[in-house]
Design a protein around this motif. Structure first.
Motif, PDB file in Angstrom:
ATOM      1  N   ALA A  96      20.879  33.924  37.518  1.00 16.91           N
ATOM      2  CA  ALA A  96      21.697  34.003  38.735  1.00 16.91           C
ATOM      3  C   ALA A  96      22.990  34.775  38.475  1.00 16.91           C
ATOM      4  CB  ALA A  96      22.014  32.599  39.246  1.00 16.91           C
ATOM      5  N   LEU A  97      23.568  34.559  37.299  1.00 18.31           N
ATOM      6  CA  LEU A  97      24.849  35.187  36.985  1.00 18.31           C
ATOM      7  C   LEU A  97      24.684  36.592  36.416  1.00 18.31           C
ATOM      8  CD1 LEU A  97      26.534  32.045  35.459  1.00 18.31           C
ATOM      9  CD2 LEU A  97      27.399  33.318  37.416  1.00 18.31           C
ATOM     10  N   LEU A  99      23.426  37.343  33.477  1.00 14.44           N
ATOM     11  CA  LEU A  99      23.781  37.374  32.052  1.00 14.44           C
ATOM     12  C   LEU A  99      22.600  37.705  31.158  1.00 14.44           C
ATOM     13  CD1 LEU A  99      26.109  34.241  31.954  1.00 14.44           C
ATOM     14  CD2 LEU A  99      26.747  36.643  32.159  1.00 14.44           C
ATOM     15  N   GLU A 135      16.714  39.064  44.440  1.00 16.14           N
ATOM     16  CA  GLU A 135      17.078  38.053  43.436  1.00 16.14           C
ATOM     17  C   GLU A 135      17.926  38.656  42.315  1.00 16.14           C
ATOM     18  OE1 GLU A 135      13.231  35.168  44.155  1.00 16.14           O
ATOM     19  OE2 GLU A 135      13.305  36.351  42.322  1.00 16.14           O
ATOM     20  N   ALA A 136      17.845  39.953  42.140  1.00 15.75           N
ATOM     21  CA  ALA A 136      18.676  40.633  41.146  1.00 15.75           C
ATOM     22  C   ALA A 136      18.770  42.098  41.555  1.00 15.75           C
ATOM     23  CB  ALA A 136      18.075  40.509  39.749  1.00 15.75           C
ATOM     24  N   ILE A 144      24.538  43.928  39.311  1.00 14.20           N
ATOM     25  CA  ILE A 144      25.528  43.506  40.305  1.00 14.20           C
ATOM     26  C   ILE A 144      25.792  42.009  40.170  1.00 14.20           C
ATOM     27  CG2 ILE A 144      26.059  43.384  42.774  1.00 14.20           C
ATOM     28  CD1 ILE A 144      25.869  46.236  41.584  1.00 14.20           C
ATOM     29  N   THR A 145      27.053  41.642  40.055  1.00 10.11           N
ATOM     30  CA  THR A 145      27.443  40.227  39.969  1.00 10.11           C
ATOM     31  C   THR A 145      28.568  39.972  40.966  1.00 10.11           C
ATOM     32  OG1 THR A 145      29.229  40.487  38.380  1.00 10.11           O
ATOM     33  CG2 THR A 145      27.010  40.344  37.466  1.00 10.11           C
ATOM     34  N   SER A 146      29.048  38.750  40.968  1.00  8.62           N
ATOM     35  CA  SER A 146      30.193  38.403  41.833  1.00  8.62           C
ATOM     36  C   SER A 146      31.439  39.183  41.441  1.00  8.62           C
ATOM     37  CB  SER A 146      30.505  36.913  41.710  1.00  8.62           C
ATOM     38  OG  SER A 146      29.677  36.180  42.545  1.00  8.62           O
ATOM     39  N   TRP A 147      31.416  39.727  40.230  1.00  7.64           N
ATOM     40  CA  TRP A 147      32.632  40.367  39.715  1.00  7.64           C
ATOM     41  C   TRP A 147      32.522  41.881  39.664  1.00  7.64           C
ATOM     42  CZ3 TRP A 147      30.350  35.965  37.810  1.00  7.64           C
ATOM     43  CH2 TRP A 147      31.100  34.781  38.002  1.00  7.64           C
ATOM     44  N   LYS A 149      32.943  45.512  40.711  1.00 10.05           N
ATOM     45  CA  LYS A 149      33.947  46.185  41.535  1.00 10.05           C
ATOM     46  C   LYS A 149      33.406  47.532  41.994  1.00 10.05           C
ATOM     47  CE  LYS A 149      37.656  43.867  39.120  1.00 10.05           C
ATOM     48  NZ  LYS A 149      38.822  43.965  38.268  1.00 10.05           N
ATOM     49  N   ILE A 150      33.202  47.645  43.302  1.00 11.79           N
ATOM     50  CA  ILE A 150      32.694  48.895  43.868  1.00 11.79           C
ATOM     51  C   ILE A 150      33.796  49.459  44.763  1.00 11.79           C
ATOM     52  CG2 ILE A 150      30.878  49.912  45.303  1.00 11.79           C
ATOM     53  CD1 ILE A 150      29.160  47.424  44.597  1.00 11.79           C
TER      54      ILE A 150
ATOM     55  N   ASN B 145      34.667  42.498  49.672  1.00 10.44           N
ATOM     56  CA  ASN B 145      34.531  43.528  48.636  1.00 10.44           C
ATOM     57  C   ASN B 145      35.900  43.935  48.088  1.00 10.44           C
ATOM     58  OD1 ASN B 145      32.638  45.443  47.204  1.00 10.44           O
ATOM     59  ND2 ASN B 145      34.148  46.879  48.071  1.00 10.44           N
ATOM     60  N   ARG B 148      37.058  41.394  45.709  1.00  6.53           N
ATOM     61  CA  ARG B 148      36.357  41.505  44.420  1.00  6.53           C
ATOM     62  C   ARG B 148      36.970  42.627  43.591  1.00  6.53           C
ATOM     63  NH1 ARG B 148      30.086  40.526  46.422  1.00  6.53           N
ATOM     64  NH2 ARG B 148      30.018  38.310  45.875  1.00  6.53           N
ATOM     65  N   VAL B 149      37.248  43.746  44.255  1.00  9.80           N
ATOM     66  CA  VAL B 149      37.870  44.864  43.541  1.00  9.80           C
ATOM     67  C   VAL B 149      39.251  44.444  43.015  1.00  9.80           C
ATOM     68  CG1 VAL B 149      38.747  47.224  43.769  1.00  9.80           C
ATOM     69  CG2 VAL B 149      36.583  46.591  44.858  1.00  9.80           C
ATOM     70  N   VAL B 163      28.932  33.718  46.507  1.00 11.64           N
ATOM     71  CA  VAL B 163      28.383  33.937  45.171  1.00 11.64           C
ATOM     72  C   VAL B 163      27.753  35.332  45.144  1.00 11.64           C
ATOM     73  CG1 VAL B 163      28.040  31.479  44.751  1.00 11.64           C
ATOM     74  CG2 VAL B 163      26.189  32.827  45.763  1.00 11.64           C
ATOM     75  N   THR B 164      27.203  35.700  43.994  1.00 13.96           N
ATOM     76  CA  THR B 164      26.637  37.040  43.838  1.00 13.96           C
ATOM     77  C   THR B 164      25.688  37.387  44.984  1.00 13.96           C
ATOM     78  OG1 THR B 164      26.714  36.687  41.472  1.00 13.96           O
ATOM     79  CG2 THR B 164      25.389  38.544  42.240  1.00 13.96           C
ATOM     80  N   TYR B 235      19.851  28.289  43.710  1.00 12.43           N
ATOM     81  CA  TYR B 235      19.569  29.483  42.910  1.00 12.43           C
ATOM     82  C   TYR B 235      18.100  29.411  42.530  1.00 12.43           C
ATOM     83  CZ  TYR B 235      24.504  30.731  42.183  1.00 12.43           C
ATOM     84  OH  TYR B 235      25.805  31.143  42.351  1.00 12.43           O
ATOM     85  N   PHE B 237      14.418  31.355  41.960  1.00 10.79           N
ATOM     86  CA  PHE B 237      13.869  32.670  41.672  1.00 10.79           C
ATOM     87  C   PHE B 237      12.350  32.632  41.743  1.00 10.79           C
ATOM     88  CE2 PHE B 237      18.006  32.397  39.735  1.00 10.79           C
ATOM     89  CZ  PHE B 237      18.604  33.512  40.302  1.00 10.79           C
ATOM     90  N   THR B 240      11.735  36.827  39.999  1.00  5.43           N
ATOM     91  CA  THR B 240      12.463  37.255  38.810  1.00  5.43           C
ATOM     92  C   THR B 240      12.156  36.361  37.624  1.00  5.43           C
ATOM     93  OG1 THR B 240      14.243  37.829  40.318  1.00  5.43           O
ATOM     94  CG2 THR B 240      14.774  37.804  37.968  1.00  5.43           C
TER      95      THR B 240
END
Lengths: 227, 245
Positions: A96-97, A99, A135-136, A144-147, A149-150, B145, B148-149, B163-164, B235, B237, B240
């Motif tokens: 999910a993250l 990683l 799912e990914a 792409i994650t929650s963090w 930056k785009i 967004n 996040r940036v 979340v993601t 979460y 899957f 995946t």
């Protein structure tokens, strides 16, 4: 040269025999002492009783040890089950993250060099893919994650993902139900229709298996999560 | 006289030998003549059986103790591993938004531009487009967004944790976040460096600035502590799987 007297020879033989005799006698005496059948009967009965006591003591000890062993085995196997569950849960969260690298069916979206793509188009595409059950996702192999930056970098005049300039052709990979993912993008008035206004025509390919690399773990400074 | 010289020790030797021989023979014959011998033999057989059983028991006990030792070590190692795994799980849960998050950050509020809509409708009813005065899914999406940036570490919209895989879309006039219906006003909370988050939203071309200039009732506030609730979604899957390296 020293001359050996006759009597010295005799004496040697005699002493030699005497030595053997003493040894034999000692052995016999020793056997006599060790031979249980030659002990007093009362002593033997006493010895047998003591052996019985010792035996039952040892049997109790063994039972206790067996009981402990069973408890330990139960604990060990319960611990193993718990650890297995934890590892499963960890794997799920790592997927999910983002990683861990992942694979699965999905689609690839390819956007060629000539497209006047802006960063918000990527944000729209990602949002549509997530909404369609992705799912990914990776853009040019950046998970792409929650963090993630785009943004448009005003200093370098480039569309930037995580401080790296987006290079063309840009390939977006998404794992999920390929049909559902493509349908989501092709919704009337959806992402592809919006992009077409700007003459951006992404090529969508359904894939049986795509691979998406892992992202670096996040480094959080401000958050303090409580459980 | 020379003969006597060795005859004396020899006599002594023979004498001692004689005594020794006699004692030996007596011992041997005594053992044969013991009247309890038969009964003692039975006892001795029983004793020997007991001794064998005891030897086996002792061997089993020794093996069991060694096994217990190994179990104890395994258990201790297992406990240590469990602790490591649980520690990792706590970490991942924080990252995955499964725990309540606290920290410095900002709170953004957005609302539909009702005053502007009424004014526009009164001024020019034919040209009036009511959707121009509503907060849309894209507004929220682009502001998120931007956050996040700006390095936001946790974000929520009306207490829906982002979340993601969170998606933001509209169905009619309704905005869905994590497939949960939200209604205006929208409160976006973000944890991160308040200064940087404020700056990125206040850039002239940002979505927030555009809404502000268009007359929407929006606000932006830095906070020493923002509390963001955990993600309530799953979460799961289906397609995946982790790629083994």
């Amino acid at each position: 040269m020293l001359k050996i007297d006759k009597w010295q020879g005799y004496l040697f033989i005699v002493l030699f025999l005497l030595g053997i005799l003493i040894t034999v006698q000692f052995r016999t005496q020793q056997n006599f002492l060790n031979d249980l059948t030659l002990q007093k009967t009362e002593d033997l009965v006493m010895m047998l009783k003591k052996l019985h006591d010792k035996r039952s003591g040892l049997e109790k000890e063994l039972q206790e040890l067996n009981r402990q062993t069973q408890i330990f085995q139960k604990d060990v196997s319960e611990g193993a089950v718990l650890a297995e569950n934890l590892r499963h849960e960890l794997k799920r969260l790592e997927i999910a993250l983002g990683l861990v690298p992942v694979k699965g069916p999905g689609i690839t979206i390819t956007i060629t060099t000539e497209s006047p793509l802006v960063y918000l188009d990527l944000v729209d595409i990602l949002n549509e893919l997530w909404a369609s059950g992705a799912e990914a996702i990776a853009i040019n192999d950046q998970r792409i994650t929650s963090w993630t930056k785009i943004y448009w970098d005003k200093n370098t005049f480039s569309l930037t993902i995580n401080d790296q300039e987006l290079l063309y052709p840009c390939t977006i990979k998404a794992i999920g139900d390929p049909g559902q993912l493509e349908a989501g993008l092709r919704l009337v008035g959806g992402v592809l229709d919006d992009l077409a206004i700007y003459k951006i025509y992404p090529v969508i390919t359904r894939e049986e298996e795509i691979e998406i690399p892992a992202a670096a773990p996040p480094v959080l400074y401000y958050i303090s999560g409580s459980t | 006289m020379t003969n006597l010289k060795w005859q004396l020790p020899l006599t002594l030797v023979f004498f001692i030998s004689g005594i020794l021989l006699a004692v030996t023979l007596r011992t041997i014959s005594a053992s044969d003549q013991n009247p309890w011998r038969q009964r003692n033999e039975n006892l001795v057989a029983m004793i020997e059986t007991q001794e064998k059983i005891i030897a086996n028991l002792e061997k089993s006990i020794e093996e069991n103790r060694a096994y217990l030792d190994r179990c104890q070590q395994e258990l201790a190692a297992g406990k240590k591993e469990l602790e490591t795994l649980q520690e990792r799980l706590r970490q991942l849960k924080v990252w995955a938004g499964l725990t309540e998050a606290k920290g410095p950050g900002i709170i953004v509020t957005l609302d539909d531009n009702r005053e502007g809509a009424e004014a526009a409708q009164a001024a020019n009813p034919t040209q009036f487009k009511p959707e121009d005065y509503l907060i849309h899914d894209k507004h929220l999406l682009y502001i998120i967004n931007d956050l996040r940036v700006g390095g936001a570490e946790a974000i929520s919209v009306n207490d829906q944790r982002i979340v993601t895989s969170s998606d933001i879309r509209c169905v009619g006039p309704m905005i869905l976040v994590n497939t949960t219906r939200l209604a205006p006003p929208y409160t976006i909370k973000a944890i991160g460096n308040p200064q940087e988050l404020m700056e990125i939203l206040e850039q002239p071309e940002s979505e927030y600035s555009i809404l502000k200039m268009a007359g929407f009732p929006v606000s932006l506030e830095a906070k020493e502590e923002v509390v963001i609730p955990p993600y309530k979604g799953g979460y799961q899957f289906t397609y995946t799987e982790a790629k083994e390296e």
